[in-house]
Design an enzyme around this catalytic site. Structure first.
Site, PDB file in Angstrom:
ATOM      1  N   SER A 155       9.257  -5.046   1.932  1.00 43.44           N
ATOM      2  CA  SER A 155       9.653  -5.881   0.798  1.00 43.44           C
ATOM      3  C   SER A 155      10.546  -7.018   1.288  1.00 43.44           C
ATOM      4  O   SER A 155      10.152  -7.744   2.199  1.00 43.44           O
ATOM      5  CB  SER A 155      10.348  -5.009  -0.247  1.00 43.44           C
ATOM      6  OG  SER A 155      10.390  -5.657  -1.485  1.00 43.44           O
ATOM      7  N   ASP A 317       0.147  -1.181  -4.573  1.00 42.72           N
ATOM      8  CA  ASP A 317       1.276  -2.110  -4.715  1.00 42.72           C
ATOM      9  C   ASP A 317       0.802  -3.374  -5.421  1.00 42.72           C
ATOM     10  O   ASP A 317       0.201  -4.252  -4.814  1.00 42.72           O
ATOM     11  CB  ASP A 317       1.836  -2.444  -3.325  1.00 42.72           C
ATOM     12  CG  ASP A 317       3.083  -3.342  -3.376  1.00 42.72           C
ATOM     13  OD1 ASP A 317       3.420  -3.852  -4.463  1.00 42.72           O
ATOM     14  OD2 ASP A 317       3.709  -3.513  -2.322  1.00 42.72           O
ATOM     15  N   HIS A 350       4.674  -0.345  -5.137  1.00 45.92           N
ATOM     16  CA  HIS A 350       5.486  -1.024  -4.127  1.00 45.92           C
ATOM     17  C   HIS A 350       6.439  -0.046  -3.426  1.00 45.92           C
ATOM     18  O   HIS A 350       6.737  -0.195  -2.243  1.00 45.92           O
ATOM     19  CB  HIS A 350       6.270  -2.160  -4.788  1.00 45.92           C
ATOM     20  CG  HIS A 350       7.029  -3.016  -3.826  1.00 45.92           C
ATOM     21  ND1 HIS A 350       6.430  -3.626  -2.745  1.00 45.92           N
ATOM     22  CD2 HIS A 350       8.350  -3.353  -3.759  1.00 45.92           C
ATOM     23  CE1 HIS A 350       7.349  -4.302  -2.068  1.00 45.92           C
ATOM     24  NE2 HIS A 350       8.512  -4.150  -2.657  1.00 45.92           N
TER      25      HIS A 350
END
Lengths: 376, 376
Positions: A155, A317, A350
């Protein structure tokens, strides 16, 4: 993953600090004093060639593995960092530091401004991903490491990995950007903007000057709830909650009828105890402003790069969809940077980069083993 | 779609009211007085067999087509309702009413409670999709219509369509649920819950008693921003905004750097002028509580059904994904209800049901023409 360590067997880690002065930021402003909170796991070899830097995500911190004295839960990536794990601390010296702008020990908007003797608040300059990475570079140099064995993160951690590749293309042997992007899409910016608006809409935010009074708990909690939904997948939410209703109802109207509502409210409430609202604004804005390609084609930014890449994405995700990872892969291929790509079939959305251990461990371990024959 | 009517050629429509007393709700509570705001387009035939009911979505109203006197923009589904359009007012008599609980002319939390002489606020009972539909049934009967030619709606409008099928299985010849679901997933509940929390976190909400003072503008605006993101697709946002930055910057920190941020803020600000915060709470909760299958298999609820169905979904709609529409299709097939399904390839996300005109018009027109040979 249940951690099976007993209380006695728990390995603890002690947070460390690194400070430096007159840090010139990307926008030209200067931070007179900067402190980074960091932790290390494993042992640096005499050649100083086995160091791996881990970059944390938006709400993460330097505490990536092991236990702090007295804590019941280990660091946020303890399933990946440790003896025999993906980032094998029997082989590698692992470093993780809290980002500039953060609120977990590093200098950020909740730190004291030496000029005024009061918390910065919105006097804090707008830091960028490039600034976060420049500060990490100073820490890595301070530790006497010229070239990192690898640098990894998911991320926003992956954005830092990409910025390292662009800013210091000869400073690592390998890199592992996970579930990330070279730049935020309008949708990703929009979700962050809603979080910022929720915080700034809270009258207790007071233009960022709330440090010696009540904090903007309600706004920050709503911001975190939005984030949480985007970190999960439709499927993982369905499996976790279904449409189960809560057994004990609150007596008020618009109570949490469904388990998922209660969960989100709890996560929001929990978050406000550990995260600074202004750091939320600054760090989310840094993510939105980030563009590794700087308006050019990403491959042009990789021309100087001398490293092997492992790029990972997750099928479920939807916040950082696989096509964003594939853009990084394409850029590598165009300029001949060796790259391996895997889209992992995990259902956590995610959050998969934090929760999926098995496939990530295997692929990271094999990738790291092949980076350089000299470490074994 | 640009509306090409000139000011002179604009066909106007006059809102109508229908009131009834002692409306017993699904939860047993009674609304002493109920008024529905509604509009009609086209002419009811002597056999009263050509009526189509349109059910509106979450923030919609009775003004589905044509112009209100002096308005520059027509009703919300004017691209689909009119002479020669999908819902051809040259053939059909089209009705649309604002839902119970709403704030656009029908009885809702901002209406005066006859018991107290003040606005209901949170004294308003928790209405359900079943209640919305029961009120519509009274309106349809009041208009002398025994059997509807069709009933259509997208999103929450589609939920009302499904509830009609379950509650009054012999009251329509056909039905068109669009971009909808038989029940909200935890993800859909979660997005609604964030909106509710944003409203209730605003101190100006005052437990729902804000009618004679400042309204909870900031909270409602944040709620609407969350909604807006979920109504669009990654692609439609990228096409609409890209990463274009705003040319004129506000002088404050955390201004809207990107066009998408400014757009969302504007949409939020616009919304608070026309929508009641308590209606947001009540109607979103009604959506979350809705379950057409009532804990059983949806097909069992269709056993009495005597209607043909057209089910529409959109490829880019990630909020109400196609698999939710396919559940409705499966339920029909299991019990032999004639059903046609189409997943339309439009890029607007959930908003496609409002914005995509060409394919929807063709498929709806042909479907309606084949429902019953007697209307032609």
């Amino acid at each position: 993953m249940e951690n099976t360590n007993t209380a006695e067997a728990r390995l603890s880690v002690v947070p460390q600090k690194f400070s430096f002065a007159n840090f010139v930021l990307e926008n030209g402003e200067v931070l007179e004093e900067v402190t980074l909170d960091f932790e290390t796991y494993g042992v640096l070899n005499p050649a100083r060639s086995n160091a791996i830097l881990i970059a944390h995500a938006f709400s993460g911190d330097a505490h990536a593995a092991l236990f702090h004295e007295g804590d019941k839960r280990p660091g946020w990536w303890d399933n990946m960092i440790g003896p025999g794990k993906a980032f094998d601390t029997g082989r590698y010296f692992v470093i993780c530091s809290n980002v500039v702008g953060g609120c977990a020990g590093s200098t950020g908007p909740s730190s004291i401004n030496p000029k005024t003797g009061k918390e910065y608040g919105l006097e804090f300059p707008q830091i960028t991903i490039k600034d976060m990475v420049a500060a990490q570079k100073k820490l890595v140099e301070h530790l006497g490491i010229e070239k990192l064995y690898s640098i990894a993160g998911g991320s926003m951690g992956g954005m830092q990995v990409l910025e390292w590749l662009v800013s210091y293309p000869n400073s690592m042997r390998s890199a592992i950007p996970i579930a990330t992007t070279a730049r935020h899409s309008p949708q990703q910016i929009a979700f962050n903007e809603v979080g910022r608006q929720a915080i700034m809409a809270d009258p207790k935010w007071c233009g960022g000057n709330y440090y010696n009074q009540e904090i903007p708990k309600a706004g920050l909690s709503v911001a975190r709830m939005v984030g949480h939904i985007t970190y999960m997948s439709e499927k993982s939410m369905a499996e976790k909650f279904g449409r189960r209703t809560k057994s004990e109802q609150e007596p008020t109207k618009f109570h949490a009828d469904f388990e998922v509502e209660g969960y989100l409210r709890n996560r929001g409430d929990f978050f406000v105890r550990r995260f600074d609202a202004n750091s939320y604004l600054y760090i989310s804005k840094a993510m939105d402003l980030f563009d590794a390609s700087d308006g050019r084609h990403l491959s042009e930014k990789f021309l100087e790069l001398d490293a092997k890449l492992l790029v990972l994405a997750f099928k479920s995700d939807w916040l950082y969809p696989a096509h964003q990872s594939l853009e990084i892969v394409s850029a590598c291929k165009i300029v001949g940077v060796p790259v391996t790509y895997l889209e992992i079939d995990a259902d956590y959305g995610h959050d998969s980069f934090l929760l999926e251990t098995e496939t990530q461990s295997r692929v990271v371990k094999h990738f790291l083993a092949r980076v350089d024959g000299s470490v074994s």
